[in-house]
Design a protein around this motif. Structure first.
Motif, mmCIF file in Angstrom:
data_model
loop_
_atom_site.group_PDB
_atom_site.id
_atom_site.type_symbol
_atom_site.label_atom_id
_atom_site.label_comp_id
_atom_site.label_asym_id
_atom_site.label_seq_id
_atom_site.Cartn_x
_atom_site.Cartn_y
_atom_site.Cartn_z
ATOM 1 N N THR A 80 7.716 -7.076 3.237
ATOM 2 C CA THR A 80 7.308 -8.477 3.110
ATOM 3 C C THR A 80 5.837 -8.583 2.746
ATOM 4 O O THR A 80 5.448 -9.368 1.868
ATOM 5 C CB THR A 80 7.580 -9.235 4.420
ATOM 6 N N ALA A 81 4.984 -7.785 3.419
ATOM 7 C CA ALA A 81 3.553 -7.827 3.136
ATOM 8 C C ALA A 81 3.263 -7.329 1.727
ATOM 9 O O ALA A 81 2.408 -7.875 1.022
ATOM 10 C CB ALA A 81 2.804 -6.983 4.159
ATOM 11 N N LEU A 82 3.998 -6.300 1.291
ATOM 12 C CA LEU A 82 3.794 -5.790 -0.060
ATOM 13 C C LEU A 82 4.189 -6.827 -1.100
ATOM 14 O O LEU A 82 3.490 -7.023 -2.109
ATOM 15 C CB LEU A 82 4.609 -4.508 -0.257
ATOM 16 N N SER A 83 5.294 -7.526 -0.870
ATOM 17 C CA SER A 83 5.729 -8.581 -1.784
ATOM 18 C C SER A 83 4.683 -9.685 -1.879
ATOM 19 O O SER A 83 4.358 -10.166 -2.967
ATOM 20 C CB SER A 83 7.068 -9.153 -1.307
ATOM 21 N N LEU A 129 8.953 -9.074 -7.655
ATOM 22 C CA LEU A 129 9.974 -8.056 -7.883
ATOM 23 C C LEU A 129 11.224 -8.370 -7.075
ATOM 24 O O LEU A 129 11.134 -8.833 -5.928
ATOM 25 C CB LEU A 129 9.449 -6.677 -7.480
ATOM 26 N N ALA A 130 12.379 -8.106 -7.681
ATOM 27 C CA ALA A 130 13.636 -8.228 -6.947
ATOM 28 C C ALA A 130 13.648 -7.198 -5.817
ATOM 29 O O ALA A 130 12.962 -6.177 -5.883
ATOM 30 C CB ALA A 130 14.814 -8.002 -7.888
ATOM 31 N N ARG A 131 14.417 -7.479 -4.793
ATOM 32 C CA ARG A 131 14.417 -6.625 -3.601
ATOM 33 C C ARG A 131 14.635 -5.134 -3.930
ATOM 34 O O ARG A 131 13.903 -4.283 -3.404
ATOM 35 C CB ARG A 131 15.493 -7.113 -2.636
ATOM 36 N N PRO A 132 15.599 -4.768 -4.782
ATOM 37 C CA PRO A 132 15.783 -3.339 -5.069
ATOM 38 C C PRO A 132 14.555 -2.704 -5.715
ATOM 39 O O PRO A 132 14.183 -1.575 -5.405
ATOM 40 C CB PRO A 132 16.995 -3.325 -6.018
ATOM 41 N N ARG A 133 13.896 -3.432 -6.649
ATOM 42 C CA ARG A 133 12.708 -2.885 -7.312
ATOM 43 C C ARG A 133 11.520 -2.845 -6.348
ATOM 44 O O ARG A 133 10.701 -1.918 -6.400
ATOM 45 C CB ARG A 133 12.354 -3.723 -8.540
ATOM 46 N N LEU A 134 11.440 -3.844 -5.467
ATOM 47 C CA LEU A 134 10.374 -3.850 -4.471
ATOM 48 C C LEU A 134 10.539 -2.666 -3.514
ATOM 49 O O LEU A 134 9.564 -1.980 -3.182
ATOM 50 C CB LEU A 134 10.403 -5.165 -3.682
ATOM 51 N N THR A 135 11.769 -2.419 -3.105
ATOM 52 C CA THR A 135 12.042 -1.272 -2.237
ATOM 53 C C THR A 135 11.709 0.026 -2.942
ATOM 54 O O THR A 135 11.137 0.953 -2.347
ATOM 55 C CB THR A 135 13.519 -1.272 -1.805
ATOM 56 N N THR A 167 5.314 4.518 -3.248
ATOM 57 C CA THR A 167 3.931 4.485 -2.773
ATOM 58 C C THR A 167 3.803 4.644 -1.270
ATOM 59 O O THR A 167 2.684 4.665 -0.746
ATOM 60 C CB THR A 167 3.272 3.153 -3.170
ATOM 61 N N SER A 168 4.930 4.749 -0.575
ATOM 62 C CA SER A 168 4.945 4.806 0.895
ATOM 63 C C SER A 168 4.196 3.636 1.505
ATOM 64 O O SER A 168 3.525 3.765 2.535
ATOM 65 C CB SER A 168 4.347 6.134 1.377
ATOM 66 N N GLY A 169 4.268 2.481 0.854
ATOM 67 C CA GLY A 169 3.648 1.286 1.404
ATOM 68 C C GLY A 169 2.142 1.252 1.308
ATOM 69 O O GLY A 169 1.487 0.440 1.971
#
Length: 381
Positions: free
Chosen positions: A206-209, A220-226, A232-234
């Protein structure tokens, strides 16, 4: 793009827990020497939290002495001390005893040393007296970013000064890369009775989004965000660099394909790898080329002693570690950059060498295909 001023800094989104711990430290520090060390890998956001802590301290009426240490200045004697006391030196020098005033002036290059350089003992006492004078007015916070790069002279003097003035209202807020290199500076050890370490971990999805949307207007769509989070390991710095390339090139993350990496990020990661010994780089490059880089497989190629030494160094530098007998990179990007530094010919030769030592038929076929393209040799396996 202008940013709204009524929303918090997007870099700090998702860091509410860490900010709360820093705020608690600032409020409760008064009256007792204390230190708070923010520990994390490069780019994880510890400097942003540190900067927010300085703003909290100033708002609370604390005198902040700050220094951003850099590796290039680590060999400069008293570079950190001069930066920390720079704005306050004019107020404290006249109030110091002459030998101590001179010792501090010489150390900070405000006075020619002449035939008699300053006495280190006098310098420690002068720094203690300077901190005591400042703390008599308001609580003092010594704030150092990248503590591991603080020059040894400043570290020794500050440690001595704070230790001698243990009853003063002086605290330390610092950042350090993992692993925390307390043995290199020893400064935080003087606050042993109340020292606290906060590990700064990865951002949540959520924070990355939120960060990508606020900084780059990238959604980014959820799969691409994941996928980006896993790549990048967050790490917010790494994620933003890849996000900028996605925006610049108008491309998307494709499953199984390497991400677009900016020149800045390439240089950053390559520089970290370059600081490793040549043997360690070779072992890690081999691991990067493997599907399942086990310690046993690497030992068959490079020899057990060399692999053990390489893993130890990579672990200390937080680039890779072993879990369950397998080598895991701190970030997949480290592996991508390590492999990307090889020429096409060297990469093919490496895959051929891995294939020769592989004990799994599928792995052997894969590496032979990568070495020369699928052909008769692969088909016979």
């Amino acid at each position: 793009m202008s940013r709204r001023t009524d929303v918090p800094d997007p870099v700090l989104f998702g860091r509410e827990t860490e900010l709360g711990q820093v705020r608690e430290f600032i409020v409760r520090r008064e009256g007792s020497p204390a230190s708070l060390l923010l520990v994390g890998e490069p780019g994880i956001g510890k400097s942003s939290i540190w900067t927010a802590g300085l703003a909290m301290a100033r708002s609370a009426g604390v005198t902040v002495l700050q220094h951003r240490a850099v590796q290039a200045e680590a060999a400069w004697a008293f570079a950190g001390l001069g930066d920390l006391l720079g704005d306050a030196i004019g107020d404290v020098l006249p109030a110091l005893a002459q030998p101590r005033s001179r010792a501090l002036s010489v150390a900070l290059l405000l006075e020619d040393p002449g035939e008699f350089p300053s006495d280190p003992h006098a310098l420690g006492l002068a720094t203690r007296d300077a901190l005591r004078l400042l703390a008599a007015r308001n609580p003092v916070l010594i704030a150092i970013d990248d503590l591991q790069w603080l020059d040894p002279g400043s570290s020794a003097v500050l440690a001595s000064a704070v230790r001698r003035g243990a009853d003063e209202r002086v605290g330390l807020l610092a950042t350090s890369r993992v692993p925390a290199q307390s043995s290199a500076t020893g400064l935080e050890a003087v606050f042993a009775s109340s020292a606290r370490v906060i590990g700064i971990g990865p951002l949540s999805l959520t924070a990355l989004s939120h960060l990508l949307a606020a900084e780059l207007e990238l959604h980014l769509a959820r799969p691409r965000l994941t996928q980006l989070w896993e790549l990048t390991s967050g790490n917010p710095l790494f994620a933003l660099e890849i996000g900028r390339e996605l925006v610049r090139t108008r491309s998307v993350l494709e499953p199984g394909q390497p991400p677009p990496v900016s020149d800045d990020l390439q240089v950053l990661l390559a520089a970290r790898l370059a600081r490793l010994s040549p043997d360690t780089r070779r072992v890690l490059t081999t691991a990067a080329a493997m599907t399942r880089p086990t310690v046993d497989a690497l030992a068959r190629i490079h020899g057990e002693p060399r692999v053990a030494t390489a893993i130890a160094e990579a672990t200390v530098q937080s680039i890779a570690a072993v879990r369950g007998g397998r080598v895991h990179f701190a970030h997949p990007l480290h592996a991508s950059v390590a492999l990307g530094q090889l020429s096409t010919g060297d990469r093919r030769r490496l895959h051929r060498r891995i294939a020769a030592e592989a004990d799994d038929l599928e792995d052997r076929a894969r590496h032979l295909a990568l070495a020369s393209g699928p052909g008769a040799e692969v088909a016979r396996i």
